[in-house]
Design a protein around this motif. Structure first.
Motif, PDB file in Angstrom:
ATOM      1  N   MET A  29       0.809  -1.218   0.000  1.00 23.73           N
ATOM      2  CA  MET A  29       0.000   0.000   0.000  1.00 23.73           C
ATOM      3  C   MET A  29       0.843   1.269   0.000  1.00 23.73           C
ATOM      4  O   MET A  29       0.356   2.339  -0.362  1.00 23.73           O
ATOM      5  CB  MET A  29      -0.944   0.002   1.201  1.00 23.73           C
ATOM      6  N   THR A  30       2.102   1.164   0.416  1.00 22.85           N
ATOM      7  CA  THR A  30       2.975   2.345   0.379  1.00 22.85           C
ATOM      8  C   THR A  30       3.475   2.638  -1.038  1.00 22.85           C
ATOM      9  O   THR A  30       3.994   3.730  -1.290  1.00 22.85           O
ATOM     10  CB  THR A  30       4.180   2.162   1.310  1.00 22.85           C
ATOM     11  N   ILE A  31       3.325   1.666  -1.933  1.00 22.68           N
ATOM     12  CA  ILE A  31       3.795   1.838  -3.310  1.00 22.68           C
ATOM     13  C   ILE A  31       2.648   2.365  -4.166  1.00 22.68           C
ATOM     14  O   ILE A  31       1.580   1.753  -4.215  1.00 22.68           O
ATOM     15  CB  ILE A  31       4.293   0.494  -3.894  1.00 22.68           C
ATOM     16  N   PRO A  32       2.800   3.500  -4.829  1.00 24.62           N
ATOM     17  CA  PRO A  32       1.731   3.996  -5.716  1.00 24.62           C
ATOM     18  C   PRO A  32       1.438   2.996  -6.832  1.00 24.62           C
ATOM     19  O   PRO A  32       2.339   2.289  -7.305  1.00 24.62           O
ATOM     20  CB  PRO A  32       2.315   5.300  -6.279  1.00 24.62           C
ATOM     21  N   THR A  33       0.194   2.924  -7.233  1.00 26.91           N
ATOM     22  CA  THR A  33      -0.216   1.930  -8.227  1.00 26.91           C
ATOM     23  C   THR A  33       0.243   2.302  -9.631  1.00 26.91           C
ATOM     24  O   THR A  33       0.658   1.435 -10.406  1.00 26.91           O
ATOM     25  CB  THR A  33      -1.746   1.780  -8.210  1.00 26.91           C
ATOM     26  N   PHE A  34       0.177   3.579  -9.970  1.00 25.01           N
ATOM     27  CA  PHE A  34       0.402   3.987 -11.361  1.00 25.01           C
ATOM     28  C   PHE A  34       1.831   3.763 -11.850  1.00 25.01           C
ATOM     29  O   PHE A  34       2.019   3.243 -12.958  1.00 25.01           O
ATOM     30  CB  PHE A  34      -0.002   5.448 -11.549  1.00 25.01           C
ATOM     31  N   PRO A  35       2.888   4.128 -11.089  1.00 27.47           N
ATOM     32  CA  PRO A  35       4.254   3.920 -11.609  1.00 27.47           C
ATOM     33  C   PRO A  35       4.600   2.460 -11.920  1.00 27.47           C
ATOM     34  O   PRO A  35       5.135   2.187 -13.009  1.00 27.47           O
ATOM     35  CB  PRO A  35       5.146   4.494 -10.499  1.00 27.47           C
ATOM     36  N   PRO A  36       4.309   1.482 -11.019  1.00 25.37           N
ATOM     37  CA  PRO A  36       4.593   0.092 -11.400  1.00 25.37           C
ATOM     38  C   PRO A  36       3.799  -0.365 -12.611  1.00 25.37           C
ATOM     39  O   PRO A  36       4.306  -1.105 -13.459  1.00 25.37           O
ATOM     40  CB  PRO A  36       4.200  -0.714 -10.152  1.00 25.37           C
ATOM     41  N   LEU A  37       2.539   0.086 -12.693  1.00 26.88           N
ATOM     42  CA  LEU A  37       1.721  -0.276 -13.852  1.00 26.88           C
ATOM     43  C   LEU A  37       2.310   0.304 -15.124  1.00 26.88           C
ATOM     44  O   LEU A  37       2.385  -0.365 -16.160  1.00 26.88           O
ATOM     45  CB  LEU A  37       0.292   0.236 -13.638  1.00 26.88           C
ATOM     46  N   LEU A  38       2.757   1.539 -15.050  1.00 28.24           N
ATOM     47  CA  LEU A  38       3.382   2.197 -16.196  1.00 28.24           C
ATOM     48  C   LEU A  38       4.649   1.457 -16.618  1.00 28.24           C
ATOM     49  O   LEU A  38       4.900   1.255 -17.816  1.00 28.24           O
ATOM     50  CB  LEU A  38       3.711   3.641 -15.822  1.00 28.24           C
ATOM     51  N   LEU A  39       5.429   1.025 -15.649  1.00 28.44           N
ATOM     52  CA  LEU A  39       6.669   0.310 -15.937  1.00 28.44           C
ATOM     53  C   LEU A  39       6.401  -1.024 -16.618  1.00 28.44           C
ATOM     54  O   LEU A  39       7.023  -1.358 -17.633  1.00 28.44           O
ATOM     55  CB  LEU A  39       7.460   0.099 -14.643  1.00 28.44           C
ATOM     56  N   VAL A  40       5.442  -1.790 -16.078  1.00 32.55           N
ATOM     57  CA  VAL A  40       5.141  -3.111 -16.645  1.00 32.55           C
ATOM     58  C   VAL A  40       4.580  -2.979 -18.055  1.00 32.55           C
ATOM     59  O   VAL A  40       4.969  -3.710 -18.974  1.00 32.55           O
ATOM     60  CB  VAL A  40       4.157  -3.872 -15.731  1.00 32.55           C
ATOM     61  N   LEU A  41       3.668  -2.031 -18.257  1.00 31.62           N
ATOM     62  CA  LEU A  41       3.053  -1.868 -19.575  1.00 31.62           C
ATOM     63  C   LEU A  41       4.039  -1.340 -20.608  1.00 31.62           C
ATOM     64  O   LEU A  41       3.914  -1.635 -21.799  1.00 31.62           O
ATOM     65  CB  LEU A  41       1.850  -0.934 -19.481  1.00 31.62           C
ATOM     66  N   SER A  42       5.022  -0.560 -20.177  1.00 36.34           N
ATOM     67  CA  SER A  42       6.022  -0.065 -21.121  1.00 36.34           C
ATOM     68  C   SER A  42       6.957  -1.183 -21.577  1.00 36.34           C
ATOM     69  O   SER A  42       7.541  -1.114 -22.658  1.00 36.34           O
ATOM     70  CB  SER A  42       6.830   1.071 -20.486  1.00 36.34           C
ATOM     71  N   ILE A  43       7.097  -2.215 -20.757  1.00 33.93           N
ATOM     72  CA  ILE A  43       7.929  -3.365 -21.140  1.00 33.93           C
ATOM     73  C   ILE A  43       7.181  -4.273 -22.112  1.00 33.93           C
ATOM     74  O   ILE A  43       7.762  -4.810 -23.056  1.00 33.93           O
ATOM     75  CB  ILE A  43       8.366  -4.145 -19.883  1.00 33.93           C
TER      76      ILE A  43
END
Length: 198
Positions: A29-43
Motif C-alpha cells: 500500500m505504500t507503493i503507488p499503483t500507477f508507476p509500477p503499472l506504467l513500468l510493466v506496460l512499457s515493457i
C-alpha cells in the motif's frame, strides 16, 4: 477480487497468517499503483485491454484488503461462526455462506465502485500517454490526439471538452454512487447513523 481474497484469508484465519499478510499489504500500500503499472506496460509489447485490466487489479487490488480484513476479523469470533466451525463445516463453506453474502458483500460492492473510479482515471491516463490498448479508442487517446494536433493552442474546444467532460461526469458519478452505497451498506456507518438505515 484480489483485495477481497487477501482480506478474507487474513481476517478469517488470524494469528500469524493475519500478521504476515497484513505486513505485506502495508508494504504494497505504500507503493503507488500507477508507476509500477506504467513500468510493466512499457515493457510489454502492444498490451491488450484485458491484460491492462488484469494488471490494474493485480497491482492496485490490495487497497481494499484492510477494510475487508477488519470486517471478517470481527465476524470470525461471533457465536454463529464459532458454532459452524464446531459443527465441522469447511472454512470455504463458512466464508461463502455465512460471511460474504450477509456482511462482506456490501463492503465489496462499495470498494468495487470506488476502485472502478480510480481504475477508470488510470486508464484515461494510460491512454493519454499512449500506453493503452491502441485498438480501443478511449477518452485518454482522444485528449492526446487533440493535444498533439494543437487543439489547446488553436482553441478548438470541441476537440477537448467532450472527452474531458465525459471523464469528469463519470468520475463524479461513480464517486457519488460510492458514497451513497457506503452510507447505505457499510454496517459501521449504519450503526453510527441510525437514520440512514431507516
Amino acid at each position: 477480487m484480489t483485495g477481497t481474497a487477501i482480506g478474507m484469508v487474513a481476517g478469517y484465519y488470524g494469528g500469524k497468517t493475519d500478521e504476515v499478510i497484513s505486513r505485506l499489504v502495508d508494504i504494497v500500500m505504500t507503493i503507488p499503483t500507477f508507476p509500477p503499472l506504467l513500468l510493466v506496460l512499457s515493457i510489454l509489447i502492444m498490451p491488450g485491454i484485458y491484460m491492462i485490466s488484469f494488471l490494474m487489479g493485480a497491482i492496485g487490488g490490495t487497497h481494499s484488503a484492510r477494510v475487508i480484513r477488519a470486517q471478517v476479523l470481527s465476524l470470525s469470533e461471533t457465536s454463529h461462526i464459532l458454532g459452524s466451525r464446531a459443527l465441522g463445516l469447511s472454512d470455504t463453506y463458512i466464508m461463502l455462506r455465512h460471511i460474504i453474502p450477509p456482511n462482506v458483500l456490501p463492503l465489496i460492492t462499495v470498494k468495487f465502485v470506488f476502485s472502478a473510479q480510480g481504475f477508470m482515471l488510470m486508464g484515461v491516463g494510460l491512454g493519454f500517454l499512449g500506453i493503452g490498448d491502441a485498438a480501443v479508442i478511449d477518452w485518454g487517446q482522444m485528449i492526446n490526439r487533440a493535444y498533439a494536433s494543437g487543439a489547446f493552442a488553436l482553441g478548438l474546444w470541441w476537440w477537448i471538452i467532450p472527452p474531458g467532460l465525459a471523464v469528469t461526469v463519470l468520475s463524479v458519478g461513480l464517486a457519488m454512487i460510492g458514497f451513497g452505497l457506503e452510507d447505505r451498506l457499510n454496517p459501521r456507518l449504519r450503526q453510527r447513523n441510525p437514520e440512514v438505515s431507516a
